[in-house]
Design an enzyme around this catalytic site. Structure first.
Site, PDB file in Angstrom:
ATOM      1  N   ASN A 126      -3.491   5.666  -5.028  1.00  0.00           N
ATOM      2  CA  ASN A 126      -2.686   5.348  -6.205  1.00  0.00           C
ATOM      3  C   ASN A 126      -3.472   4.493  -7.205  1.00  0.00           C
ATOM      4  OD1 ASN A 126      -0.706   6.526  -4.607  1.00  0.00           O
ATOM      5  ND2 ASN A 126       0.845   5.007  -5.157  1.00  0.00           N
ATOM      6  N   VAL A 127      -3.363   4.871  -8.476  1.00  0.00           N
ATOM      7  CA  VAL A 127      -4.001   4.114  -9.553  1.00  0.00           C
ATOM      8  C   VAL A 127      -3.012   4.003 -10.710  1.00  0.00           C
ATOM      9  CG1 VAL A 127      -5.927   4.003 -11.178  1.00  0.00           C
ATOM     10  CG2 VAL A 127      -6.295   4.948  -8.898  1.00  0.00           C
ATOM     11  N   ASP A 187       7.192   7.169  -7.205  1.00  0.00           N
ATOM     12  CA  ASP A 187       6.404   6.081  -6.630  1.00  0.00           C
ATOM     13  C   ASP A 187       7.320   4.888  -6.338  1.00  0.00           C
ATOM     14  OD1 ASP A 187       4.136   4.642  -5.849  1.00  0.00           O
ATOM     15  OD2 ASP A 187       3.779   3.880  -7.886  1.00  0.00           O
ATOM     16  N   HIS A 188       7.262   4.385  -5.133  1.00  0.00           N
ATOM     17  CA  HIS A 188       8.025   3.190  -4.737  1.00  0.00           C
ATOM     18  C   HIS A 188       9.518   3.302  -5.023  1.00  0.00           C
ATOM     19  CE1 HIS A 188       4.691   0.718  -3.412  1.00  0.00           C
ATOM     20  NE2 HIS A 188       4.019   1.068  -4.492  1.00  0.00           N
ATOM     21  N   ASP A 213      10.138   3.576  -0.248  1.00  0.00           N
ATOM     22  CA  ASP A 213       9.480   2.342   0.147  1.00  0.00           C
ATOM     23  C   ASP A 213      10.521   1.344   0.638  1.00  0.00           C
ATOM     24  OD1 ASP A 213       8.035   0.083   0.543  1.00  0.00           O
ATOM     25  OD2 ASP A 213       7.366  -0.151  -1.535  1.00  0.00           O
ATOM     26  N   HIS A 248      -1.714  -4.346  -4.808  1.00  0.00           N
ATOM     27  CA  HIS A 248      -1.187  -3.757  -6.038  1.00  0.00           C
ATOM     28  C   HIS A 248      -1.719  -4.507  -7.262  1.00  0.00           C
ATOM     29  CE1 HIS A 248       2.367  -1.909  -3.729  1.00  0.00           C
ATOM     30  NE2 HIS A 248       1.699  -0.916  -4.261  1.00  0.00           N
ATOM     31  N   GLY A 249      -1.726  -3.798  -8.400  1.00  0.00           N
ATOM     32  CA  GLY A 249      -2.154  -4.420  -9.641  1.00  0.00           C
ATOM     33  C   GLY A 249      -3.667  -4.478  -9.732  1.00  0.00           C
TER      34      GLY A 249
END
Length: 285
Positions: A226-227, A82-83, A104, A177-178
């Site tokens: 995404n979570v 991820d990222h 990313d 995000h977040g």
């Protein structure tokens, strides 16, 4: 079964009209909770880790932990970076055995984003899914946020996807995000992005979106959501509540086991939010 390619998860979800959750892990409890919920729902899934979290253990440990746990399940699971911000992140994850990659480069100007994303494509062996990002998603993940945020421009989508050769496109359309409970997707923009592109879409920031928006994402060719924050909060909350209830608590295994169940409950709830036709747990029993 063994870990599968991210491309297999995408194909399986597309053929069944499902949306895959992509759940971030850092440790054993989180991994156990994710897979427990995946087994219960039967929905193919991505388990992922970002470089900011891999510093705790390294990519090899994450691979070993996840691959051991999914070996006993029949549901397809891919292990996703991820990222990944640099090509070295991509190389390290591939060397460890990851089966899906996100490059990313969205923080760079468009041309540099294309260049770095295409170089990541060249690094990925056949069968390894590549996700890239166009537009810059706001908010913070692990205290890291973009220098600037901007929505995805539908006019750039077709050329970007063709130039990179990606399998998945992460987009910025109001998602944050977040934990951002006031986030709202611009569904009109998401529709224009969908119509301009030729690959499935990814929505980051699933923790902040309500069930009313999560439940319609399959209509917009979204195949991955995404979570992360919801899962982390479930674990931290479990340990915090145990300490408040008893500052002299010493049974780590009891609290750790409770955190696995708390995480599993969150993951299951999110999977069902993405896929409302699965129904509630009660309806399936």
């Amino acid at each position: 079964m063994s870990l599968v390619s991210g491309q297999e998860v995408i194909r399986e979800c597309a053929s069944r009209g499902l949306v895959a959750g992509a759940f971030n892990t850092t440790n054993l409890e989180t991994t156990m909770g994710i897979v427990q919920a995946v087994e219960k729902t039967g929905v193919p899934t991505f388990i992922q880790v970002a470089p900011t979290n891999a510093v705790l253990s390294g990519y090899e440990y994450i691979y070993d932990m996840v691959s051991r746990r999914v070996a006993g399940t029949d549901v397809p699971v891919a292990l996703h970076l991820d990222h990944g911000r640099t090509l070295d992140d991509v190389r390290a994850a591939l060397a460890a055995g990851f089966t899906s990659i996100m490059m990313d480069a969205s923080g760079h100007p468009y041309d540099q984003n294309v260049k770095l994303s295409a170089e990541a494509r060249a690094l990925c062996p056949p069968g390894i899914a590549l996700e890239v990002e166009l537009g810059s998603i706001g908010g913070k993940e692990d205290d890291h946020g973009p220098e600037r945020e901007f929505t995805t421009d539908p006019a750039e989508v077709a050329d970007f996807v063709e130039a990179v050769g990606c399998d998945l496109l992460a987009v910025s359309a109001g998602n944050v995000h977040g934990y951002a409970p006031d986030a709202r997707l611009d569904l009109d923009l998401l529709r224009r992005i969908q119509e301009a592109g030729s690959v499935p879409l990814v929505i980051h920031g699933g923790s902040g979106l309500g069930a009313d928006q999560l439940g319609v994402l399959s209509d917009y060719d979204v195949v991955k959501v995404n979570v992360a924050s919801d899962l982390r909060n479930a674990m931290i909350r479990t340990f915090g509540e145990a300490y408040v209830a008893n500052p002299h608590e010493y049974s780590l295994i009891r609290v750790s086991t409770a955190s696995v169940q708390a995480i599993s409950d969150v993951v299951e709830q999110r999977i069902r939010s993405f896929n409302p036709r699965l129904g509630s747990p009660v309806a399936q029993s």
